[in-house]
Scaffold this active site. Sequence first.
Site, PDB file in Angstrom:
ATOM      1  CB  THR A  31      -0.979   0.035   1.256  1.00 51.44           C
ATOM      2  OG1 THR A  31       0.035   0.502   2.300  1.00 51.44           O
ATOM      3  CG2 THR A  31      -1.716  -1.462   1.281  1.00 51.44           C
ATOM      4  CB  CYS A  32       0.151   4.865  -0.108  1.00 49.27           C
ATOM      5  SG  CYS A  32      -0.837   5.285   1.101  1.00 49.27           S
ATOM      6  CB  SER A  59      -3.369   2.584   9.838  1.00 47.84           C
ATOM      7  OG  SER A  59      -3.892   1.191   9.399  1.00 47.84           O
ATOM      8  N   GLY A  77      -5.595   9.919 -11.510  1.00 47.84           N
ATOM      9  CA  GLY A  77      -5.802   8.350 -11.372  1.00 47.84           C
ATOM     10  C   GLY A  77      -7.298   8.050 -11.128  1.00 47.84           C
ATOM     11  CB  ALA A  78      -9.742   6.361 -12.240  1.00 47.39           C
ATOM     12  CG  MET A  93      -5.821   7.843  -2.065  1.00 45.04           C
ATOM     13  SD  MET A  93      -6.650   7.753  -0.519  1.00 45.04           S
ATOM     14  CE  MET A  93      -5.462   6.314   0.343  1.00 45.04           C
TER      15      MET A  93
END
Length: 419
Positions: free
Chosen positions: A50-51, A108, A188-189, A192
């Site tokens: 993930t980011c 997180s 982007g699509a 997020m």
Amino acid sequence: MAVWALGINHTTAPLDLRGRFAFAIDQVEPTLHALRGALTRVPEAALISTCNRTEIYCAGEQSQLEPTLTWLAQCGGVPAELLRAHSYTLNDGLAARHAFRVASGLDSMVLGEPQILGQIKDAVRAAEAAGALGTTLSQLFQRSFAVAKEVRTSTEIGAHSISMAAAAVRLAGQLFEDLCEVRVLFVGAGEMIDLCATHFAAKNPKSIAIANRTLSRGEELANKFGAEVMRLADLPERLHEFDAVISCTASTLPLIGLGSVERALKRRRHRPMFMVDLAVPRDIEIEVKALEDVYLYTVDDLASVVQTAQANRQAAVAQAEAIVDAGVQSFLHWIEQRSTVPLIQQLNSQADEWRVNEIARARKLLAKGEDVETVLEALSKGLTQKILHGAMAELRGGDSHSRERASAAVQHFFLRKER
């Protein structure tokens, strides 16, 4: 059976290093094949990217943490020592505990955020598709999902959560007096961007545009928000039109460079631009951050914003950790039980063989006209003798020490009183 985990996240590694180990979901399957091919005895494996984190989970006869770290360092093109300095390595119960905490949102940047659970489920599906997920890791992740659900429903850990998307809106609100006058571009699509667009759309901005490499996906998201859709190729010429730019793609190289932003600022007569780069690796060149009229935030920059609601949830952390600990103990107990499965299978097989032989003998006697009571008596004696034969032989033979051990075992297994 050993379980091990290796990872880097937002607390251990800088963004640029994390970017070297970012894997798009379609890269997971070939990456897992390469990893398992590099290790001995082909362990079970799963990859979460993930980011904010990249983590590898494996299960096999013996832990192979060091070879796993060496392989990952080579994959990212960095020295093993550099990766080791910024990573965490965990075995067995600690690996399980970490997985459960991650799934529950306890590890997180945004405490209690639910998005990570969906990302883990995607990673598990990818591992299954790659044929890399076996019984042990399947149990680990299924139990992590159950723990996460209990944490979510039994505690207030997710209350008042500020997501990355909400944090971006908050920062934009600090820069612009009225978000209704702001033109917003999303690059982007993916999930997020969908979240960010949802949060921004709630503020009724002047306009929304979606730029995406795949036009059909961009149109799908644009229709959801009544937005304009544009091609990535048109981005340099139209960048000046937008006051806020939020980008999050799977590109391995920056999509928005310093030169294009400088030209956009010139055409805007240096009216400020708000930019958020949620991609790992970066979508926006880091040099853009130095421009006087640009306010650029990365995922790491948002940390201070998302921490503001932490105090309201800290009271629930202890309760959540207790749920995680209980889940870990249950998983470790399951692992321990699995070590006796082959012996149980052998014991059942032997007992079944004895049963089949005695029944066959009883049927032959019945076919010859023997009395039913006599046949049943013979069947029961035959089974009893076979079951006790090994124990009796141990009690009668061997030295005194062997007989003592056999005696204790017989008393434990055969002479216990029913409770």
